[in-house]
Design an enzyme around this catalytic site. Structure first.
Site, PDB file in Angstrom:
ATOM      1  N   THR A 276       7.859   0.524   3.310  1.00  0.00           N
ATOM      2  CA  THR A 276       8.152   1.916   2.967  1.00  0.00           C
ATOM      3  C   THR A 276       9.424   2.015   2.139  1.00  0.00           C
ATOM      4  OG1 THR A 276       7.050   2.836   4.903  1.00  0.00           O
ATOM      5  CG2 THR A 276       8.766   4.178   3.919  1.00  0.00           C
TER       6      THR A 276
ATOM      7  N   PHE B  29       0.808  -1.218   0.000  1.00  0.00           N
ATOM      8  CA  PHE B  29       0.000   0.000   0.000  1.00  0.00           C
ATOM      9  C   PHE B  29       0.843   1.270   0.000  1.00  0.00           C
ATOM     10  CE2 PHE B  29       0.934  -0.105   4.491  1.00  0.00           C
ATOM     11  CZ  PHE B  29       0.780   1.191   4.939  1.00  0.00           C
ATOM     12  N   LYS B  30       2.111   1.155   0.413  1.00  0.00           N
ATOM     13  CA  LYS B  30       2.966   2.344   0.455  1.00  0.00           C
ATOM     14  C   LYS B  30       3.131   2.984  -0.933  1.00  0.00           C
ATOM     15  CE  LYS B  30       3.740   1.599   4.829  1.00  0.00           C
ATOM     16  NZ  LYS B  30       4.999   1.300   5.482  1.00  0.00           N
ATOM     17  N   ASP B  31       2.964   2.185  -1.995  1.00  0.00           N
ATOM     18  CA  ASP B  31       3.060   2.733  -3.353  1.00  0.00           C
ATOM     19  C   ASP B  31       2.015   3.812  -3.608  1.00  0.00           C
ATOM     20  OD1 ASP B  31       5.184   1.073  -4.278  1.00  0.00           O
ATOM     21  OD2 ASP B  31       3.770  -0.562  -4.639  1.00  0.00           O
TER      22      ASP B  31
END
Length: 474
Positions: A149, A116-118
């Site tokens: 991250t 999800f960090k993308d």
């Protein structure tokens, strides 16, 4: 739009200044002076925008409420460049799928590094490159990662003009796939530093460097950790996208369950709720490192040292000092900067804890702000992965499994969206333990663990990290 420090510093900054700055001068985190409000008419407009123009257009609408020092046409172009089918594999960008009854999963892990960090990091890379070019400046990014991250930042910044990345990570604590994603990159502007310690040691180093104002100025140090407001702001967008996909009208509410270690992801949900998004509950799902669950149950926030930070099968949450928690506590205590300074710069930094159990504000965490919590263990993780696969044919990663387990404890009548944080391949050993089979691997990552590694192992010593940065900035 002006921004203030959670610790009461007198300065007020604009967005592009804090984009490149990281922490405030007093060690606090930046937040907007006030949250823009979304009324019913605006929410209807956003619903129409997502339906007809897509996620990039929705991102522009939300971001433009907070960013007034980038021309609208430029910001629109940056959003359009970031949120594409080519980068995220689907037109919806963050598709929502039903799991069971009111329980849904919002897929946030279709980007380049499968986490999800993308969602925020891809935008941050484009914002950095844009603003540095406008200023004719360079930036040295110093970050800390517990797993996702780092790779998201490095893939977003590789080859970007005017940017170097120095990423610290806990030596030997990430999954082999996570390590390979980062350490196999050979780009000259990417530097990996494996710290002999846990994630909190890495995070402490980043904060210490950020608080050395002379060093920070000399080497133009910035950050991509979620202490950077721009990154958290980008995450606010997918709460709106999830809500709009899971509802048909604005009088409906939803709840979100978020696997949470550093409190950045769910803090974005807090911001969305403060803006007026109809969110019933924000459910904090922790693993065995349950500092946040302990706070929301008892009012006591007690960080733990390296020796008491457990190494788990959801390693991206192996964190015992949640750096973004300060933003929520600032709101919880009535945006009192002096009180927040006392709680974190005195209580956490010196005593390792603070206690709000007797404070009347503590009941507001649930009553006013909608926060509840729960924890998940390795046995829970395995059982949830197995149950989800056998009953619904869906394979989920270990962190998302923590979310699903805790979400089931807080179901109501409204849709419950669990934020998926990574794809199963990133934690293959535990998936195999649960299901007796390996998860699918995207072809582009075949053999990644066997590629040459580019990483330096270093003691948890801020001066050694500073020396490494100085040497590589010549």
């Amino acid at each position: 739009m002006l921004y203030l420090s959670t610790r009461g510093h007198a300065d007020r900054k604009r967005f592009c200044d804090i984009l490149l700055a990281g922490l405030a001068p007093d060690g606090g985190l930046y937040l907007p002076v006030e949250y823009p409000q979304i009324d019913d008419a605006k929410l209807s407009q956003l619903r129409e925008t997502l339906a007809t123009k897509g996620y990039a257009a929705l991102a522009f609408e939300i971001l433009s409420l907070y960013i007034d020092d980038i021309p609208a046409a430029d910001l629109q172009a940056l959003c359009a460049k970031t949120y594409t089918r080519e980068v995220f594999g689907t037109d919806a960008i963050v598709p929502v799928r039903q799991l069971d009854g009111v329980l849904h999963i919002e897929a946030l892990s279709n980007g380049p590094t499968l986490a999800f960090k993308d969602m925020a990091m891809q935008l941050l890379g484009n914002l950095f490159e844009y603003e540095l070019a406008r200023r004719n400046e360079e930036l040295n990014i110093l970050g800390a990662t517990s797993g996702d991250t780092g790779s998201a930042a490095e893939y977003a910044m590789r080859g970007k003009k005017g940017v170097r990345v120095f990423m610290t990570s806990p030596h030997g604590r990430m999954s082999p796939f996570q390590q390979a994603q980062m350490f196999s990159l050979q780009d000259e502007n990417i530097h990996n530093i494996a710290i002999e310690g846990v994630f909190d040691d890495c995070q402490d180093i980043v904060k210490a460097v950020s608080n050395d104002h002379a060093f920070k100025a000399q080497y133009k140090i910035g950050t991509v950790n979620s202490i950077n407001w721009a990154r958290l702001l980008a995450q606010v967008v997918y709460y709106f996208a999830g809500y709009l996909q899971a509802t048909q009208s604005n009088d409906q509410k939803v709840s979100f369950t978020v696997p949470s270690g550093n409190f950045g992801n769910i803090c974005a949900g807090h911001v969305a709720r403060q803006m007026g998004l109809p969110i019933a509950k924000l459910v904090v799902a922790t693993n065995e490192n349950d500092v946040l669950d302990e706070f929301f149950r008892t009012g006591v926030y007690q960080v733990r040292g390296s020796a008491n930070t457990y190494e788990t099968s959801s390693p991206s949450m192996d964190i015992s000092k949640a750096s973004n928690f300060e933003r929520f506590v600032f709101d919880l205590v009535g945006r009192d900067g002096a009180r927040t300074q006392q709680l974190f710069a005195e209580g956490v930094a010196k005593a390792g804890k603070f206690d709000l159990s007797a404070d009347p504000a503590f009941k507001d965490a649930a009553g006013k702000y909608g926060f509840v919590s729960g924890k998940s263990t390795h046995a829970d993780r395995l059982a949830t992965i197995k149950d989800t696969f056998e009953r619904f044919g869906q394979m989920i990663d270990t962190h998302t499994a923590d979310g699903v387990k805790v979400a089931r404890e807080h179901l109501g009548a409204e849709p419950m969206l669990v934020l998926e944080t990574a794809l199963p391949i990133k934690f293959a050993a535990t998936i195999e333990e649960a299901l007796g089979r390996q998860p699918e691997r995207p072809a582009k990552f075949n053999g990644i663990e066997d590629l040459p590694k580019r990483v330096v192992v270093m003691a948890a010593d801020v001066n050694k990290v500073k020396a490494f940065i100085a040497e590589n900035c010549k």
